[in-house]
Design an enzyme around this catalytic site. Structure first.
Site, short mmCIF file in Angstrom:
data_model
loop_
_atom_site.label_atom_id
_atom_site.label_comp_id
_atom_site.label_asym_id
_atom_site.label_seq_id
_atom_site.Cartn_x
_atom_site.Cartn_y
_atom_site.Cartn_z
CD GLU A 208 -3.02 -0.99 2.30
OE1 GLU A 208 -2.91 -0.06 3.12
OE2 GLU A 208 -3.93 -1.82 2.34
CD GLU A 391 -3.75 -5.81 3.74
OE1 GLU A 391 -4.59 -4.98 4.16
OE2 GLU A 391 -2.53 -5.67 3.86
O1 IFM Z 1 -4.20 -3.36 9.02
C1 IFM Z 1 -4.18 -2.78 7.76
C2 IFM Z 1 -3.01 -3.27 6.94
O2 IFM Z 1 -1.81 -3.06 7.59
C3 IFM Z 1 -2.98 -2.56 5.61
N1 IFM Z 1 -4.25 -2.64 4.95
C4 IFM Z 1 -5.43 -2.30 5.69
C5 IFM Z 1 -5.45 -3.09 7.00
C6 IFM Z 1 -6.70 -2.76 7.80
O3 IFM Z 1 -6.70 -1.43 8.19
#
Ligand code: IFM
Length: 489
Positions: A208, A391
């Protein structure tokens, strides 16, 4: 300081608590949010091709704890959590889930429920306490143990190199606003490849970039807490450059695994049809989605942000950033709603979501169709070789005295809805190869401390005992049914 979560329910992660949105309906008043969740579907009712991977994701800083163990150096997040602690609940990640000492039990949890893929990150300050120079053998040895345990358990490692925990020593030289950090990332990648290249089949360079650049360097709600347009775009460019250099370094090392990276990608929607809001949304889309994907696939920045990255781009950077990747991980949670806001960098900020979306306790709208939208648009524009959802997950709130609910049908319903739209994207021609739930364990949720619980497994904050939720068993059954299915389409 409002929490990031409270900021992003303005769109992605919660802003119910911001005064400007006091008039928005509270969660309990949102009729859509009150619909009872349907009973969990039959785990065998999902149909994906044979090579589709079901997995779970985590990151080092969010679960490892042991921040002073075995020669680990300080990271920007250790700084952010201490003197003063800038998390919204005052909690830090000094212990987190103590995964550093309990990793074997955690890997057993993954394998015992028949999940065969695990995405995790390695901690740069564990391997190089000063960011470069002298390596820390005990830090390297930890990930040796983790990898060996994963492979012994039949779990495929997906190793992320950088999930936001920059060594503080590099921050003191400017961190991502200093071009040199990009070259230090490449050195770190090469060292990781030399150490682990015999066992890692999937390398992911970044997690990210857009979030780290904007929230950590533009808005200052995440470590390192910098603000302003110049810090934002200087960090963005150097992260993109570092990613390219690290991809080259991994390949040059002869590591046998596939090489890719992970981006947070979401449709960006104006909070209203007003021209100023439309421009604000287009600009954030250029910074958030285009500002990461376009350099990677085309070596350039979108026109709407090119003037901000230009002072940092040097001759030759285009070719360095645009490295071929074997796969692209997409982190998707919900759409982003953006409005004009003259008090914020680039005159834009998170705004209200006018759609009647249900929200989960973390304050993010549940908009699984947005996953279809973003995947099809990435496929059409950039045509990545293959993609996977790296994710996607659902948070419950701070537990009351009775603890985190283990009968989490809402999380099952969330995963079900997203798998539906993921499958729909595949049917529309998107080359998706996997889905990873965020996260294995409830963990440290950055500037919101330990407030939100994303895990399939909860962790008692005092005893650190792991307690699987219903979703853990159900999701494992989905993976098992997939492995055993006679027809996979
Ligand atoms: O916990 C985070 C992760 O580190 C990065 N993506 C979003 C998740 C939820 O907020």
């Amino acid at each position: 300081m409002p929490s990031l979560r409270s900021l992003l329910t303005l769109s992605r992660r919660g802003v119910f608590s911001l005064p400007a949105f006091a008039a928005m309906p509270a969660l309990a008043d949102n009729p859509a949010a009150q619909h009872p969740d349907p009973p969990p579907p039959d785990p065998a009712s999902f149909h994906f091709p044979r090579d589709f991977a079901f997995g779970v994701s985590s990151s080092a800083y969010q679960i490892e704890g042991a921040v002073h163990a075995d020669g680990r150096g300080t990271s920007i997040w250790d700084e952010f959590c201490h003197d003063p602690c800038r998390t919204s609940d005052g909690k830090n990640a000094d212990i987190a889930d103590d995964h550093y000492h309990r990793f074997a039990e955690d890997v057993d949890l993954i394998g015992d429920t028949d999940l065969r893929h695990y995405r995790f990150s390695i901690g740069w300050p564990r391997l190089f306490p000063e960011g470069g120079g002298k390596p820390n053998p005990k830090g390297f040895a930890f990930y040796d143990r983790l990898l060996d345990k994963l492979l012994a358990k039949g779990v495929t490692p997906w190793m992320t190199l950088y999930h936001w925990d920059l060594p503080q020593a590099l921050q003191e030289k400017g961190g991502w606003t200093n071009r040199d950090t990009a070259y230090r990332l490449a050195d770190y990648a090469a060292a990781a490849a030399r150490a682990y290249g015999d066992r890692v089949s999937n390398w992911l360079v970044m997690n990210e970039t857009a979030v780290h650049a904007y929230i950590g360097h533009g808005l200052g709600y995440h470590a390192p807490g910098l603000t302003g347009v110049d810090n934002w775009f200087s960090a963005l460019h150097h992260l993109n450059l570092g990613q390219g250099l690290a991809i080259q370094a991994l390949r040059a090392s002869g590591a046998k695994g596939r090489v890719g990276t992970v981006a947070a990608c979401e449709p960006v929607i104006p909070s209203s049809p007003a021209a100023q809001d439309v421009l604000a949304a287009q600009t954030l889309d250029a910074a958030w989605n285009g500002g990461v994907l376009q350099p990677l696939f085309e070596g350039t920045y979108p026109d709407l942000i090119a003037q901000y990255t230009a002072p940092h781009v040097r001759t030759g950077d285009k070719a360095l950033m645009a490295q071929p990747v074997d796969m692209l991980g997409i982190n998707y949670y919900s759409r982003l709603y953006i409005e004009h806001n003259p008090a914020r960098p680039l005159n834009l900020f998170f705004g209200p979501n006018k759609h009647p979306s249900p929200y989960y306790a973390g304050g993010w709208p549940i908009e699984p169709d947005g996953m279809y939208e973003i995947l099809t648009s990435i496929q059409n524009r950039y045509k990545p070789r293959e993609m996977f959802i790296s994710e996607n997950g659902y948070a419950t709130g701070t537990p009351d005295a009775s603890g985190v609910p283990l009968d989490d049908v809402s999380r099952i319903s969330y995963i079900t809805q997203h798998l539906h739209f993921l499958r729909k994207a595949m049917d529309a021609g998107v080359n998706m190869k996997g889905y990873f739930v965020w996260s294995l364990l409830d963990g440290f949720e950055w500037n919101d401390g330990m407030k939100w619980h994303f895990g399939l497994v909860t962790v008692d904050p005092v005893t650190l005992k792991r307690m699987p939720k219903r979703s853990y068993h159900w999701y494992g059954a989905v993976a098992r049914a997939h492995e055993n299915a006679s027809i996979q389409v």
